[in-house]
Design a protein around this motif. Structure first.
Motif, short mmCIF file in Angstrom:
data_model
loop_
_atom_site.label_atom_id
_atom_site.label_comp_id
_atom_site.label_asym_id
_atom_site.label_seq_id
_atom_site.Cartn_x
_atom_site.Cartn_y
_atom_site.Cartn_z
N HIS A 290 3.95 -2.98 -20.52
CA HIS A 290 3.32 -3.62 -21.67
C HIS A 290 3.18 -5.13 -21.47
O HIS A 290 2.20 -5.73 -21.92
N SER A 291 4.13 -5.73 -20.78
CA SER A 291 4.00 -7.16 -20.46
C SER A 291 2.82 -7.41 -19.52
O SER A 291 2.10 -8.39 -19.68
N MET A 292 2.63 -6.50 -18.55
CA MET A 292 1.46 -6.62 -17.67
C MET A 292 0.16 -6.46 -18.46
O MET A 292 -0.82 -7.16 -18.20
N MET A 293 0.15 -5.54 -19.43
CA MET A 293 -1.03 -5.38 -20.26
C MET A 293 -1.31 -6.63 -21.08
O MET A 293 -2.47 -7.01 -21.28
N VAL A 294 -0.26 -7.30 -21.54
CA VAL A 294 -0.43 -8.55 -22.28
C VAL A 294 -1.06 -9.61 -21.38
O VAL A 294 -1.98 -10.33 -21.79
N VAL A 295 -0.58 -9.70 -20.14
CA VAL A 295 -1.12 -10.70 -19.20
C VAL A 295 -2.60 -10.41 -18.91
O VAL A 295 -3.44 -11.32 -18.95
#
Length: 139
Positions: free
Chosen positions: A65-70
């Motif tokens: 999910h952090s990668m999706m935010v980036v």
């Protein structure tokens, strides 16, 4: 009683649908329309995935999910910075990236859920095999 879907599953499904929408709109509409739609959908995906990263307790889900935010933040910046065919292809590529990450997380979620259900089924089946059948008392 049916189990409610987890927030992780809902966030990934919404992200996948939003990414599929952006893939289609990037190729169907003009660069300006695709850019503004990319901005709006990516901003929504950033908010949804950021909240999913905060709420979810597993390390792997937080990382994805952090990668999706980036990727979503990059999509927002690209939508406001670029124009023309570069914008069209950036919206398209960013949508593919978001969709791929959402699909990977959905698969990971379903594999872990299936594993738990399978283990519960096997354990209960083994216990039933070990216990002798109960005899009914005559009425």
């Amino acid at each position: 009683m049916a189990a409610l879907p987890t927030y992780r599953f809902c966030a990934d499904t919404v992200t996948l649908v939003g990414a599929a929408f952006l893939v289609v709109t990037a190729m169907a509409f003009s660069a300006t329309v695709a850019g503004w739609l990319g901005f709006a959908v990516s901003a929504a995906i950033v908010l949804i995935c950021a909240s999913a990263a905060i709420v979810d307790g597993t390390r792997g889900a937080r990382a994805i999910h952090s990668m999706m935010v980036v990727v979503g933040l990059w999509s927002v910046i690209a939508a406001l910075t670029f124009n023309g065919s570069a914008l069209t292809w950036l919206v398209f590529a960013n949508a593919l990236g978001l969709g791929a990450l959402a699909l990977v997380d959905l698969i990971a979620h379903e594999v872990t859920t299936e594993r738990v259900v399978h283990e519960l089924d096997v354990k209960i089946g083994e216990r039933e095999m070990r216990e002798p059948p109960r005899q009914r008392e005559p009425a």
